[in-house]
Every structure is written in structure tokens, then in C-alpha cells.
Enzyme design. Structure first.
Site, PDB file in Angstrom:
ATOM      1  N   GLY A 237       6.909   3.290  12.922  1.00 24.88           N
ATOM      2  CA  GLY A 237       5.920   4.064  12.166  1.00 24.88           C
ATOM      3  C   GLY A 237       6.462   5.286  11.466  1.00 24.88           C
ATOM      4  N   GLU A 279      11.172   0.477  17.080  1.00 24.95           N
ATOM      5  CA  GLU A 279      10.917  -0.635  16.167  1.00 24.95           C
ATOM      6  C   GLU A 279      10.692  -0.156  14.732  1.00 24.95           C
ATOM      7  OE1 GLU A 279       8.578  -3.751  19.135  1.00 24.95           O
ATOM      8  OE2 GLU A 279       7.411  -2.280  18.013  1.00 24.95           O
ATOM      9  N   PRO A 280      11.676   0.476  14.108  1.00 22.27           N
ATOM     10  CA  PRO A 280      11.495   0.884  12.704  1.00 22.27           C
ATOM     11  C   PRO A 280      11.471  -0.315  11.770  1.00 22.27           C
ATOM     12  CG  PRO A 280      13.737   1.303  13.402  1.00 22.27           C
ATOM     13  CD  PRO A 280      13.005   0.829  14.620  1.00 22.27           C
ATOM     14  N   GLY A 281      10.616  -0.269  10.772  1.00 17.99           N
ATOM     15  CA  GLY A 281      10.555  -1.329   9.768  1.00 17.99           C
ATOM     16  C   GLY A 281      10.612  -0.733   8.382  1.00 17.99           C
ATOM     17  N   ARG A 319      -0.920  -2.570  -2.102  1.00 13.87           N
ATOM     18  CA  ARG A 319      -1.098  -1.330  -1.347  1.00 13.87           C
ATOM     19  C   ARG A 319      -1.936  -0.259  -2.064  1.00 13.87           C
ATOM     20  NH1 ARG A 319       2.488   1.778  -0.097  1.00 13.87           N
ATOM     21  NH2 ARG A 319       1.755   2.380   1.966  1.00 13.87           N
ATOM     22  N   TYR A 323      -4.825   0.699   0.345  1.00  8.91           N
ATOM     23  CA  TYR A 323      -4.692   1.978   1.051  1.00  8.91           C
ATOM     24  C   TYR A 323      -4.768   3.200   0.145  1.00  8.91           C
ATOM     25  CZ  TYR A 323      -2.218  -1.080   4.443  1.00  8.91           C
ATOM     26  OH  TYR A 323      -1.850  -2.071   5.305  1.00  8.91           O
ATOM     27  N   CYS A 350      -7.853  -9.624 -12.901  1.00  9.32           N
ATOM     28  CA  CYS A 350      -9.249  -9.407 -13.281  1.00  9.32           C
ATOM     29  C   CYS A 350      -9.961  -8.612 -12.196  1.00  9.32           C
ATOM     30  CB  CYS A 350      -9.955 -10.744 -13.520  1.00  9.32           C
ATOM     31  SG  CYS A 350      -9.529 -11.485 -15.095  1.00  9.32           S
TER      32      CYS A 350
END
EC number: 4.1.1.20
Length: 420
Positions: A237, A279-281, A319, A323, A350
Site C-alpha cells: 500500500g 507486499e509492495p505492488g 482509474r 477513483y 461513449c
């Protein structure tokens, strides 16, 4: 050098060679982040493990790079796991997540000897035991806990609060029941706990609070149930830069704080410090990718706004619509020109909401110019769709001035191949 270069490659030439829209990924950037993880976490502290959260961006080539760099892989679906299987990724370094794993997915994971399965709800325990018995396996598991910590991020990517679809709530009647159950199972080995508090986080205080909460749980289950926690997975995160405020912070800003609090709590509670996992992504891949578009229609509404339409949009980057994510961009073939106009970058779908960037400063812009949107490595390719029957873009990997195709551009026939 009047064009925009990325990974030492001329992006305008890449657009000519491969067409647009085009995802461009820097292998050098990925390696830099992996080196930082190794130097400031894995080699700095004993009993540590780092896995890449593949939901951010996963292709066969990305899985190969992560394997070569010595990191593990966090997968959340049968498809992500199958991708890893197809490139012979080390199965013992895979962690399988998911809040609603199917029996088929669990069978794929157990049959292929994944390193750990993270249990998100107690229903999964019996499914895992049954499948593990079928294949005569012993499965390592972690319990995902909702630590009740609210993070400072968009509500759609906040995951550690009490009211979350993820994880087991910190309720003695639930978590204690689960631990008692698995301790007596022949084909399951409980190693410890997992938490993930959210995405795009720039402060370490929420991680510190979550570690203290889980350390309290570790002491409680040791005292009351005799269970010794061998592993603690603190998720990922860590935020990256998109537009405006928020700069990617060094990994150690988070990991030093997490490790410091864990060691402090273990000393205070007389616990052996468990193996610590991260757990970095997005932090590994996000700023390592850009998307190239060709500018088409330019629509000026006097006194209101100028809309500049590109040949992609929501299907390759949902995104902004999902978001309200904000991005920066440059006109790749006019990188040195003065930016004295303000335009809004619109997608071609559209949908009124198909806007990639509001109020972007650009030089004099024309149809045929190449636009490069920055920091699209994470959650663009992985979230892409065929909305409006638009084929998915190609993906090109660049490194030290060289480029190679790692995902072919989808054709119309590719979109129709499964239809009857």
C-alpha cells in the site's frame, strides 16, 4: 532532444513502431525498486520476505523479472496463479490471497504447492482441508485480520477498517474459533497473520498502529491457546506520485517503522519476533510505466473549455473514472515547447465521464501529436477492458535504450474468439 524519452527510448518512435494506445514499461525502474527492497529490507533485517503484489501489473515477462530479482509473488486469483505457473515461478514463494476463493482456485493452488494461502474467512478452512487431503498435501496458511485501523486514502482502496469485505474481524469468538479449528487439522499448518490497511498511503503511522494491534493478538493467542506466531505479513500500500501532492517515499520510511514497532512489541510482550513479510505492488511498478496516445479531435468551446480527444481512455485506464485519480502528462513530440494552453484530455468512449485529465497545461497542440501520460504502470493494463469493443493496447518493455514487445496488441478477432 526535442522528444520525450523514457527508459532511454524515444517515445515518439515507440508510438510509430508499435502504434497507440501503447503501454510502455521500464525494466530498469522495476529493478531499481527491487534493489531498494533488497538493500533496505531483506539484507538489513533477518527473517524477512518480500513479495510483489501482482494485481498491480502482471504479465508473463513481469513474473519472470520478479523471479530473477528473487522476490515472491502475491496472487489473488486463479488467473494470476496460472500466469505464474506457466513461467515456472518458484511456487514456494507464492502467497495466494482472495476474499472468495473458489474450490477450483484452491485446487490449482494446492496442487501446485503454493507457499502460503491467506485465509480471508473461516469458510475457507474446510475447503482447504478437504482439497489438501485429496492431494495428500500439508498447506501453510495465514489468517487475514482486519485490524480496525482507518487509513488516509480513498474509501475504495481502504481495507483495514472494521467494516471491510476483507479479513477476519478482531472478535474473540471468530478468530479464536478459527485458530482452535486449524490447530487440530492434519493437512493445514497455521503460520501466523496478515493485514493490509489500504493503498496509496504516504504516512507510516497507520502501519505502526496496525502492528501494535496484531502484536496484541499474537500475545493473546499465545497465552490463551498456546499458538506461537511464526510469520506476520503487513501487506503493502505504499504510495507513489501521480499528480499534485504526494511523492513516493523510500521503502525504509515504512519498513523501518514497521520493524521497529514489531520488535518493540515483541520485547514488551515477551514474544519471539516472527518472520516479517511485505507486499509492495504499485510501489514497484507504478512510476515505471507510461501510456502513449495519439491526439485526434480538438474541440474548443469558447469561454468554457478545450477538449482534446485521444485514441484510448476508460478501457485502458479506468482509474480517473473509478477513483477520480489524477495524472500528469506531456506532449511527447513537443517536450521542450512552452506550455501556455490549458486543455482537458478526453477518452474516446461513449461516456461523459471518460476524462483522463482535467485542465492540463500543454504547448500548442495539434491532431497527430503524441501524448504521454505518466505513472500508469499500476492498475492500468491490469484493469483494462474491451468497453465499446475497443481492443486492449500492446505492452512494450524498455531498458537502456532497447525495446521489446511483451504483450501483443489485441485484434478485433481476439475479442471475438470465445463468442459462439
Amino acid at each position: 532532444m526535442s522528444n520525450f524519452y523514457f527508459g532511454e527510448c524515444d517515445t515518439v518512435e515507440l508510438a510509430k513502431k508499435y502504434g497507440t494506445p501503447l503501454y510502455v514499461i521500464s525494466e530498469d525502474y522495476i529493478k531499481e525498486r527491487c534493489d531498494e527492497i533488497k538493500h533496505d529490507f531483506l539484507l538489513k533485517y533477518k527473517k524477512t520476505m518480500a513479495v510483489y503484489a501482482s494485481k498491480a501489473f502482471l504479465t508473463k515477462e513481469m513474473a519472470r523479472i520478479i523471479a530473477r530479482e528473487g522476490l515472491g509473488l502475491d496472487v489473488v486469483s486463479g488467473g494470476e496463479l496460472y500466469t505464474a505457473v506457466k513461467v515456472n515461478f518458484p511456487m514456494d514463494k507464492i502467497i495466494f490471497h482472495g476474499n472468495n476463493k473458489t474450490e477450483e482456485e484452491l485446487e490449482l493452488a494446492i496442487k501446485n504447492n503454493v507457499g502460503r494461502i491467506v485465509i480471508d474467512n473461516l469458510r475457507e478452512i474446510d475447503l482447504i482441508e478437504k482439497t489438501a487431503e485429496k492431494y495428500d498435501k500439508r498447506v501453510n496458511i495465514l489468517f487475514r485480520i482486519s485490524p480496525g485501523v482507518n487509513s488516509h486514502t480513498h474509501k475504495y482502496i481502504s481495507t483495514g477498517q472494521v467494516d471491510s469485505k476483507f479479513g477476519i474481524p478482531l472478535d474473540d469468538n471468530i478468530i479464536h474459533r478459527g485458530i482452535k479449528k486449524v490447530i487440530n487439522y492434519k493437512h493445514i499448518k497455521l503460520l501466523g497473520f496478515h493485514f493490509h490497511i489500504g493503498s496509496q498511503l504516504f504516512e507510516n503511522d497507520t502501519y505502526i498502529r496496525a502492528v501494535r494491534v496484531i502484536a496484541g493478538l499474537m500475545k493473546e493467542v499465545k497465552d490463551e491457546l498456546g499458538f506461537i506466531t511464526k510469520e506476520l505479513n503487513t501487506g503493502g500500500g505504499y504510495g507513489i506520485h501521480y499528480a499534485g501532492k504526494g511523492e513516493r517515499k523510500p521503502l525504509k520510511y515504512f519498513t523501518d517503522a514497521i520493524m521497529g514497532e514489531l520488535e518493540k512489541c515483541c520485547t514488551e510482550y515477551n514474544l519471539e519476533r516472527p518472520l516479517l513479510m511485505i507486499e509492495p505492488g504499485r510501489w514497484i511498478i507504478g512510476e515505471g510505466g507510461i501510456t502513449l496516445y495519439t491526439i485526434g479531435t480538438i474541440k474548443n468551446i469558447p469561454g468554457v473549455r478545450t477538449y482534446v480527444a485521444v485514441d484510448g481512455g476508460m478501457p485502458d485506464n479506468p482509474r480517473p473514472s473509478l477513483y477520480s485519480a489524477k495524472y500528469e502528462a506531456v506532449v511527447a513530440n513537443k517536450i521542450l515547447d512552452e506550455r501556455n494552453e490549458i486543455v482537458t484530455i478526453a477518452g474516446k468512449c461513449c461516456e461523459t465521464g471518460d476524462i483522463l485529465i482535467w485542465d492540463l497545461k500543454v504547448p500548442k497542440i495539434e491532431s497527430g501529436d503524441i501524448l504521454a501520460i505518466i505513472s500508469t504502470g499500476a492498475y492500468n493494463y491490469s484493469m483494462a477492458s474491451n468497453y465499446n469493443r475497443i481492443p486492449k493496447p500492446a505492452v512494450v518493455m524498455v531498458s537502456q535504450g532497447k525495446d521489446k514487445l511483451i504483450v501483443k496488441r489485441e485484434s478485433y478477432d481476439d475479442m471475438l474468439k470465445n463468442e459462439i
